[in-house]
Write an enzyme that holds these catalytic residues in place. Structure first.
Site, PDB file in Angstrom:
ATOM      1  N   GLU A 296      15.851   8.717  23.307  1.00 56.40           N
ATOM      2  CA  GLU A 296      16.679   8.358  22.125  1.00 56.40           C
ATOM      3  C   GLU A 296      17.894   9.229  22.269  1.00 56.40           C
ATOM      4  OE1 GLU A 296      15.633   6.900  17.725  1.00 56.40           O
ATOM      5  OE2 GLU A 296      15.373   9.203  18.186  1.00 56.40           O
TER       6      GLU A 296
ATOM      7  N   GLU B 258       8.087  10.522  12.195  1.00 59.50           N
ATOM      8  CA  GLU B 258       9.103  11.089  12.874  1.00 59.50           C
ATOM      9  C   GLU B 258       9.817  12.253  12.127  1.00 59.50           C
ATOM     10  OE1 GLU B 258      13.026  10.478  15.667  1.00 59.50           O
ATOM     11  OE2 GLU B 258      12.271   8.805  14.811  1.00 59.50           O
TER      12      GLU B 258
END
Length: 207
Positions: A183, A85
């Site tokens: 998220e 990420e």
């Protein structure tokens, strides 16, 4: 599987630190089996910015690739995938090693394993580089997973500047049938806020 934001882990070759990372990864396999998970996030720590014996970026990148290959060797026999990420420096995670989509793409190509893919967090990449659809297109063959959140504010789609209807439409047109992780926070509290999130995703879904 492993996240070491704020710590120097992957970029500098420290045998004790690397052993701890590999133990985290190995332990995550057993957890993933229990919950039937396939995708595990890996954040490869911070950039080595030390004032004295700082490594040049090329050496840091080589170290990151080497340790990720060892992580991939753990995941691959189980059919599991670590997703790397990239995070933004401007609003949330200044100093992390992995920041840009092109950087993540090059690293995944170098690791060269089906167990190493990109987690393309649309919120982070909007802040870091924008140009979302062209960058998703360029990274497509190495993207395993997406995360959503609008900017500014990191709330549900429709609360910021990202045209999620167009972004989701493009992802759908590519045949993606995987997971998009939500998220982000809710822009409103309580049950009304939860319904607002559901409505936001319906409005962003062009199909």
């Amino acid at each position: 599987a492993h996240g070491s934001i704020g710590q120097l882990t992957f970029a500098r070759k420290d045998p004790d630190v690397w052993d701890a990372v590999l133990k985290d990864v190995q332990d995550s396999v057993e957890v993933a089996k229990r919950v039937n998970a396939k995708w595990m996030t890996v954040v490869p720590g911070n950039l080595d910015e030390g004032p004295r014996d700082r490594l040049e970026l090329g050496y840091q990148t080589a170290n990151v690739i080497e340790l990720l290959r060892r992580c991939a060797d753990i995941f691959e026999p189980h059919g599991m995938v670590m997703v790397l990420e990239p995070l933004n420096w401007h609003a949330n995670h200044g100093g992390v090693f992995l920041e840009r989509s092109d950087q993540a793409y090059a690293i995944c190509k170098a690791v060269d394993s089906p167990a190493c893919k990109i987690l393309f967090d649309i919120y982070h990449q909007q802040i870091t580089e924008g140009n979302l659809i062209p960058n998703i297109e360029r990274c497509w063959d190495e993207i395993g997973y997406f995360q959503a959140g609008d900017n500014p504010g990191r709330k549900e789609p429709g609360t910021g500047e990202i045209n999620y209807r167009n972004v989701f439409s493009f992802i759908h047109s590519k045949g993606f049938d995987g997971v998009i992780g939500m998220e982000h926070g809710n822009s409103q509290k309580g049950a009304e806020g939860e319904q607002a999130v559901i409505t936001a995703y319906r409005n962003a879904d062009s199909f």
